[in-house]
Scaffold this motif. Sequence first.
Motif, PDB file in Angstrom:
ATOM      1  N   SER A  73       0.847  -1.187   0.000  1.00  0.00           N
ATOM      2  CA  SER A  73       0.000   0.000   0.000  1.00  0.00           C
ATOM      3  C   SER A  73       0.881   1.234   0.000  1.00  0.00           C
ATOM      4  O   SER A  73       1.938   1.264   0.644  1.00  0.00           O
ATOM      5  CB  SER A  73      -0.908   0.020   1.236  1.00  0.00           C
ATOM      6  N   LEU A  74       0.437   2.251  -0.734  1.00  0.00           N
ATOM      7  CA  LEU A  74       1.183   3.504  -0.738  1.00  0.00           C
ATOM      8  C   LEU A  74       1.251   4.116   0.654  1.00  0.00           C
ATOM      9  O   LEU A  74       2.208   4.826   0.988  1.00  0.00           O
ATOM     10  CB  LEU A  74       0.538   4.503  -1.703  1.00  0.00           C
ATOM     11  N   LYS A  75       0.268   3.830   1.481  1.00  0.00           N
ATOM     12  CA  LYS A  75       0.257   4.355   2.852  1.00  0.00           C
ATOM     13  C   LYS A  75       1.438   3.832   3.671  1.00  0.00           C
ATOM     14  O   LYS A  75       1.811   4.421   4.693  1.00  0.00           O
ATOM     15  CB  LYS A  75      -1.054   3.974   3.551  1.00  0.00           C
ATOM     16  N   ASP A  76       2.001   2.705   3.221  1.00  0.00           N
ATOM     17  CA  ASP A  76       3.102   2.085   3.971  1.00  0.00           C
ATOM     18  C   ASP A  76       4.479   2.615   3.568  1.00  0.00           C
ATOM     19  O   ASP A  76       5.494   2.171   4.119  1.00  0.00           O
ATOM     20  CB  ASP A  76       3.069   0.565   3.775  1.00  0.00           C
ATOM     21  N   LEU A  77       4.533   3.545   2.618  1.00  0.00           N
ATOM     22  CA  LEU A  77       5.817   4.134   2.260  1.00  0.00           C
ATOM     23  C   LEU A  77       6.405   4.859   3.471  1.00  0.00           C
ATOM     24  O   LEU A  77       5.671   5.525   4.210  1.00  0.00           O
ATOM     25  CB  LEU A  77       5.646   5.140   1.109  1.00  0.00           C
ATOM     26  N   PRO A  78       7.712   4.749   3.706  1.00  0.00           N
ATOM     27  CA  PRO A  78       8.332   5.437   4.854  1.00  0.00           C
ATOM     28  C   PRO A  78       8.102   6.944   4.780  1.00  0.00           C
ATOM     29  O   PRO A  78       8.398   7.580   3.769  1.00  0.00           O
ATOM     30  CB  PRO A  78       9.818   5.098   4.702  1.00  0.00           C
ATOM     31  N   LYS A  79       7.556   7.488   5.832  1.00  0.00           N
ATOM     32  CA  LYS A  79       7.211   8.918   5.838  1.00  0.00           C
ATOM     33  C   LYS A  79       8.408   9.815   6.109  1.00  0.00           C
ATOM     34  O   LYS A  79       8.318  11.035   5.963  1.00  0.00           O
ATOM     35  CB  LYS A  79       6.092   9.169   6.853  1.00  0.00           C
ATOM     36  N   THR A  80       9.521   9.223   6.499  1.00  0.00           N
ATOM     37  CA  THR A  80      10.725  10.030   6.731  1.00  0.00           C
ATOM     38  C   THR A  80      11.576  10.156   5.462  1.00  0.00           C
ATOM     39  O   THR A  80      12.488  10.973   5.420  1.00  0.00           O
ATOM     40  CB  THR A  80      11.585   9.420   7.848  1.00  0.00           C
ATOM     41  N   ASP A  81      11.272   9.342   4.446  1.00  0.00           N
ATOM     42  CA  ASP A  81      12.003   9.424   3.186  1.00  0.00           C
ATOM     43  C   ASP A  81      11.474  10.583   2.341  1.00  0.00           C
ATOM     44  O   ASP A  81      10.351  11.045   2.531  1.00  0.00           O
ATOM     45  CB  ASP A  81      11.871   8.121   2.399  1.00  0.00           C
ATOM     46  N   MET A  82      12.300  11.048   1.400  1.00  0.00           N
ATOM     47  CA  MET A  82      11.902  12.096   0.468  1.00  0.00           C
ATOM     48  C   MET A  82      11.669  11.463  -0.899  1.00  0.00           C
ATOM     49  O   MET A  82      12.423  10.582  -1.320  1.00  0.00           O
ATOM     50  CB  MET A  82      12.994  13.160   0.350  1.00  0.00           C
ATOM     51  N   TYR A  83      10.629  11.929  -1.600  1.00  0.00           N
ATOM     52  CA  TYR A  83      10.278  11.372  -2.899  1.00  0.00           C
ATOM     53  C   TYR A  83      10.251  12.499  -3.931  1.00  0.00           C
ATOM     54  O   TYR A  83       9.503  13.468  -3.794  1.00  0.00           O
ATOM     55  CB  TYR A  83       8.927  10.669  -2.837  1.00  0.00           C
ATOM     56  N   CYS A  84      11.089  12.368  -4.949  1.00  0.00           N
ATOM     57  CA  CYS A  84      11.183  13.390  -5.989  1.00  0.00           C
ATOM     58  C   CYS A  84      10.650  12.841  -7.309  1.00  0.00           C
ATOM     59  O   CYS A  84      11.075  11.766  -7.760  1.00  0.00           O
ATOM     60  CB  CYS A  84      12.632  13.836  -6.168  1.00  0.00           C
ATOM     61  N   PHE A  85       9.719  13.561  -7.917  1.00  0.00           N
ATOM     62  CA  PHE A  85       9.208  13.208  -9.239  1.00  0.00           C
ATOM     63  C   PHE A  85       9.837  14.136 -10.267  1.00  0.00           C
ATOM     64  O   PHE A  85       9.532  15.326 -10.315  1.00  0.00           O
ATOM     65  CB  PHE A  85       7.682  13.329  -9.286  1.00  0.00           C
ATOM     66  N   LEU A  86      10.729  13.597 -11.072  1.00  0.00           N
ATOM     67  CA  LEU A  86      11.365  14.363 -12.142  1.00  0.00           C
ATOM     68  C   LEU A  86      10.525  14.208 -13.397  1.00  0.00           C
ATOM     69  O   LEU A  86      10.294  13.087 -13.854  1.00  0.00           O
ATOM     70  CB  LEU A  86      12.788  13.844 -12.389  1.00  0.00           C
ATOM     71  N   HIS A  87      10.050  15.322 -13.934  1.00  0.00           N
ATOM     72  CA  HIS A  87       9.176  15.232 -15.111  1.00  0.00           C
ATOM     73  C   HIS A  87       9.694  16.107 -16.240  1.00  0.00           C
ATOM     74  O   HIS A  87      10.517  17.015 -16.043  1.00  0.00           O
ATOM     75  CB  HIS A  87       7.743  15.645 -14.745  1.00  0.00           C
ATOM     76  N   THR A  88       9.215  15.838 -17.438  1.00  0.00           N
ATOM     77  CA  THR A  88       9.576  16.650 -18.597  1.00  0.00           C
ATOM     78  C   THR A  88       8.889  18.013 -18.493  1.00  0.00           C
ATOM     79  O   THR A  88       7.878  18.169 -17.808  1.00  0.00           O
ATOM     80  CB  THR A  88       9.131  15.968 -19.903  1.00  0.00           C
ATOM     81  N   ASP A  89       9.457  18.975 -19.178  1.00  0.00           N
ATOM     82  CA  ASP A  89       8.882  20.321 -19.192  1.00  0.00           C
ATOM     83  C   ASP A  89       7.791  20.378 -20.265  1.00  0.00           C
ATOM     84  O   ASP A  89       7.877  21.103 -21.247  1.00  0.00           O
ATOM     85  CB  ASP A  89       9.978  21.352 -19.474  1.00  0.00           C
TER      86      ASP A  89
END
Length: 363
Positions: A73-89
């Motif tokens: 479940s996405l709810k179980d992702l560690p909340k202390t980690d940082m998540y970066c979404f790199l996207h095209t312009d």
Amino acid sequence: MSILTNLKKDLNFIEDIYSYSNYTENEFSVEKKKIFDEFLNAVEEQLLKSDITKIKKVSAELNALMEFYKINSLKDLPKTDMYCFLHTDTYLGKNIAKILENVFKKNGIGNVFIETSSYLRTSDFEKFSFSLSELAKKLAETLKEYKSNGYKIIFNLTGGFKSINSFLQTVASLYADESIYIFETSNSLLRIPKLPVKVDDTIFIEHFDLFRMLDLGIYNERIKKEIYKLPEILYLEIDGDFIISAWGTLVWQEVKENTYKERLNNPISDKIRISDYLKKQFEDLNPFERLQLNKKIDDFEKAVATNFGYNPSSLRFHELEGKISKIYKYEFYPFDGDDSRRLYIREDEDGIYILDKIDKHLK
């Protein structure tokens, strides 16, 4: 983009998504944008109500992330980690990143940020190359900061444009602790540890000030004379100007930081001199202070080159008043934060700026 194409059939969307993959918002007609906006809203709603099996099926990127953390479940992702979404312009790239950000936040994951670089799209090779150079600089600085704060850096190289992913693989080899990849709906995660890569930085050391000028965007006759001594892979020429290429930037940022911590930069401009006293002071600074001082001197170089059209608040170069102005004409802030020290500057009869000494705030 796979999220959109995989949900296209479920949501009865008939437009050819790939035909619009490089479009910016302004390139959409009003009617077509409305159609895509409705589709994007439906995609977000679908992701929010889908179970984990469906999410992993429609998004190879999320599938790889879930397999990496071994969660259901996405709810179980560690909340202390940082998540970066790199996207095209691009319009679709930006909106997919926003959708993922919203999905994460609505699942209680708040440490999410979105990153891109201007012209990070494959419709124009020159602009794309320039964008990769800017992105390389941004990533090198950002990843070093996280690394210094104890974070482990993981690159999820699943999905995305192949041209960008090949670049990110190089970035990962230099700055990431590990890279992960998964094939579409497979559950077999490929994990690639950091390899002991040693890059030959000789060319950067030999032409150190040239790379500084390219990095700062200072263009003069010296660049025009010396630039062709560099291997072509290390620079780009765009509209008569030169920049460090994406590949050159990745190495330069490392060489730059290490060198800035060791030695005081020589002046690039003939309008700047450094006093012997300041040179001695530099030797007594710790590596972090040396790094900051050299970066501020670079800012001052750029300020002088632009006739002070460039004068960031972090530098705060300004003319002095009061008693101190009888000795020193200018000052700027040599260090970031709440530091009370200033770098004091004299000006000689020829208009040369002499970076004289670092001292407490004098009045």
